[in-house]
Design a protein around this motif. Structure first.
Motif, PDB file in Angstrom:
ATOM      1  N   ALA A   1       0.844  -1.187   0.000  1.00 22.84           N
ATOM      2  CA  ALA A   1       0.000   0.000   0.000  1.00 22.84           C
ATOM      3  C   ALA A   1       0.884   1.244   0.000  1.00 22.84           C
ATOM      4  CB  ALA A   1      -0.897  -0.010   1.226  1.00 22.84           C
ATOM      5  N   PHE A   2       0.266   2.407  -0.020  1.00 18.64           N
ATOM      6  CA  PHE A   2       0.979   3.677   0.023  1.00 18.64           C
ATOM      7  C   PHE A   2       1.926   3.693   1.204  1.00 18.64           C
ATOM      8  CE2 PHE A   2       1.142   7.972   1.835  1.00 18.64           C
ATOM      9  CZ  PHE A   2       1.795   8.625   0.791  1.00 18.64           C
ATOM     10  N   LYS A   3       3.159   4.135   0.976  1.00 17.31           N
ATOM     11  CA  LYS A   3       4.169   4.197   2.028  1.00 17.31           C
ATOM     12  C   LYS A   3       4.293   5.629   2.520  1.00 17.31           C
ATOM     13  CE  LYS A   3       6.853   0.632  -0.273  1.00 17.31           C
ATOM     14  NZ  LYS A   3       8.100   0.288  -0.915  1.00 17.31           N
ATOM     15  N   PRO A   4       4.010   5.876   3.802  1.00 14.50           N
ATOM     16  CA  PRO A   4       4.187   7.227   4.329  1.00 14.50           C
ATOM     17  C   PRO A   4       5.659   7.625   4.232  1.00 14.50           C
ATOM     18  CG  PRO A   4       2.945   5.851   5.845  1.00 14.50           C
ATOM     19  CD  PRO A   4       3.476   4.959   4.769  1.00 14.50           C
TER      20      PRO A   4
ATOM     21  N   LYS B   1      -2.212  -8.821   2.402  1.00 13.83           N
ATOM     22  CA  LYS B   1      -2.023 -10.236   2.111  1.00 13.83           C
ATOM     23  C   LYS B   1      -2.620 -10.504   0.737  1.00 13.83           C
ATOM     24  CE  LYS B   1      -2.847 -14.856   3.641  1.00 13.83           C
ATOM     25  NZ  LYS B   1      -3.859 -15.768   4.047  1.00 13.83           N
ATOM     26  N   GLN B   2      -1.841 -11.147  -0.097  1.00 19.09           N
ATOM     27  CA  GLN B   2      -2.351 -11.492  -1.420  1.00 19.09           C
ATOM     28  C   GLN B   2      -2.067 -12.960  -1.687  1.00 19.09           C
ATOM     29  OE1 GLN B   2      -0.496  -8.870  -4.164  1.00 19.09           O
ATOM     30  NE2 GLN B   2       1.552  -9.432  -3.622  1.00 19.09           N
ATOM     31  N   GLU B   3      -2.917 -13.511  -2.540  1.00 15.65           N
ATOM     32  CA  GLU B   3      -2.813 -14.932  -2.796  1.00 15.65           C
ATOM     33  C   GLU B   3      -3.460 -15.228  -4.151  1.00 15.65           C
ATOM     34  OE1 GLU B   3      -3.876 -18.965  -0.240  1.00 15.65           O
ATOM     35  OE2 GLU B   3      -4.718 -17.058   0.376  1.00 15.65           O
ATOM     36  N   VAL B   4      -2.930 -16.225  -4.845  1.00 16.27           N
ATOM     37  CA  VAL B   4      -3.523 -16.704  -6.088  1.00 16.27           C
ATOM     38  C   VAL B   4      -3.702 -18.212  -5.939  1.00 16.27           C
ATOM     39  CG1 VAL B   4      -3.234 -16.982  -8.579  1.00 16.27           C
ATOM     40  CG2 VAL B   4      -2.434 -14.889  -7.467  1.00 16.27           C
TER      41      VAL B   4
ATOM     42  N   THR C   1     -11.148 -11.721  -6.645  1.00 15.83           N
ATOM     43  CA  THR C   1     -11.583 -11.774  -8.036  1.00 15.83           C
ATOM     44  C   THR C   1     -11.478 -13.222  -8.503  1.00 15.83           C
ATOM     45  OG1 THR C   1     -10.727  -9.547  -8.412  1.00 15.83           O
ATOM     46  CG2 THR C   1     -11.182 -10.890 -10.378  1.00 15.83           C
ATOM     47  N   LEU C   2     -12.563 -13.721  -9.090  1.00 14.95           N
ATOM     48  CA  LEU C   2     -12.561 -15.057  -9.678  1.00 14.95           C
ATOM     49  C   LEU C   2     -12.562 -14.910 -11.193  1.00 14.95           C
ATOM     50  CD1 LEU C   2     -15.287 -16.961  -7.590  1.00 14.95           C
ATOM     51  CD2 LEU C   2     -12.831 -16.778  -7.150  1.00 14.95           C
TER      52      LEU C   2
ATOM     53  N   ASN D   1      -6.668  -9.865  -3.849  1.00 16.63           N
ATOM     54  CA  ASN D   1      -5.918  -8.615  -3.902  1.00 16.63           C
ATOM     55  C   ASN D   1      -6.925  -7.486  -4.101  1.00 16.63           C
ATOM     56  OD1 ASN D   1      -4.604  -6.367  -5.567  1.00 16.63           O
ATOM     57  ND2 ASN D   1      -2.827  -7.469  -4.749  1.00 16.63           N
ATOM     58  N   SER D   2      -6.941  -6.533  -3.200  1.00 17.37           N
ATOM     59  CA  SER D   2      -7.949  -5.469  -3.263  1.00 17.37           C
ATOM     60  C   SER D   2      -7.796  -4.587  -4.500  1.00 17.37           C
ATOM     61  CB  SER D   2      -7.913  -4.618  -1.992  1.00 17.37           C
ATOM     62  OG  SER D   2      -6.665  -3.964  -1.866  1.00 17.37           O
ATOM     63  N   GLN D   3      -6.578  -4.394  -4.973  1.00 17.60           N
ATOM     64  CA  GLN D   3      -6.369  -3.544  -6.153  1.00 17.60           C
ATOM     65  C   GLN D   3      -6.900  -4.209  -7.423  1.00 17.60           C
ATOM     66  OE1 GLN D   3      -5.215  -0.259  -5.962  1.00 17.60           O
ATOM     67  NE2 GLN D   3      -5.642  -0.785  -3.845  1.00 17.60           N
TER      68      GLN D   3
END
Length: 166
Positions: free
Chosen positions: A3-6, A26-29, A130-131, A146-148
């Motif tokens: 995410a955005f890094k301060p 957290k991301q996963e495929v 996302t599927l 992944n939210s993006q």
């Protein structure tokens, strides 16, 4: 995905990143194969959704999707409705008759696009998941947590939803 890094600039003019404030997503495929995998992907996605959310389906699999989900559709809808999750579907005009038969489903909305949007796969967004569904041999689903990615597909959905007809 990060995410955005301060960031701040120190006295020397160097950029510093505060890693304590940095949020790691957290991301996963995951790849689900076959009919049981297809079922599991949908149930896993609904399990991870928040109450009062919506599923956004881009170019529904139509009859193929219903054939695969047939024996578990009531259970899937029951789980979805318990969480007050609306199923918003964009389908093709050629799928109108088959999908309109499903209109009695609770929390179910559908709109239609012309055939020029036809593709051998479809996508659905379940919260931050996302599927990507491929109706081939074998049938399989790629689940991306992944939210993006989910946000990007939701934006595509919103554009197509405005173009689609009831």
């Amino acid at each position: 995905m990060t995410a955005f890094k301060p960031m701040t600039t120190n006295k020397k003019g160097e950029i510093e990143v505060d890693l304590k404030k940095q949020k790691q997503e957290k991301q996963e495929v995951i790849v689900y194969e076959g009919i049981d995998g297809f079922h599991n992907a949908h149930f896993d996605a609904v399990d991870q959704m928040k109450k009062n959310d919506a599923i956004y389906v881009l170019i529904a699999g139509g009859q193929k999707w219903y054939q695969i989900m047939d024996r578990v559709l009531k259970k899937f809808d029951q789980k979805r409705v318990e969480k007050n999750i609306t199923d918003k579907i964009i389908a093709l005009e050629s799928q109108r008759q088959n999908i309109k038969l499903q209109a009695k489903r609770t929390l179910f909305e559908v709109k239609f696009l012309p055939e020029q949007f036809n593709a051998p796969s479809s996508a659905a967004v379940y919260g931050d998941i996302t599927l990507i569904m491929v109706y081939g041999d074998p049938t399989f689903i790629v689940m991306i947590k992944n939210s993006q990615v989910a946000l990007g597909f939701k934006q595509y959905f919103e554009i197509l939803w405005k173009m689609a007809k009831e």
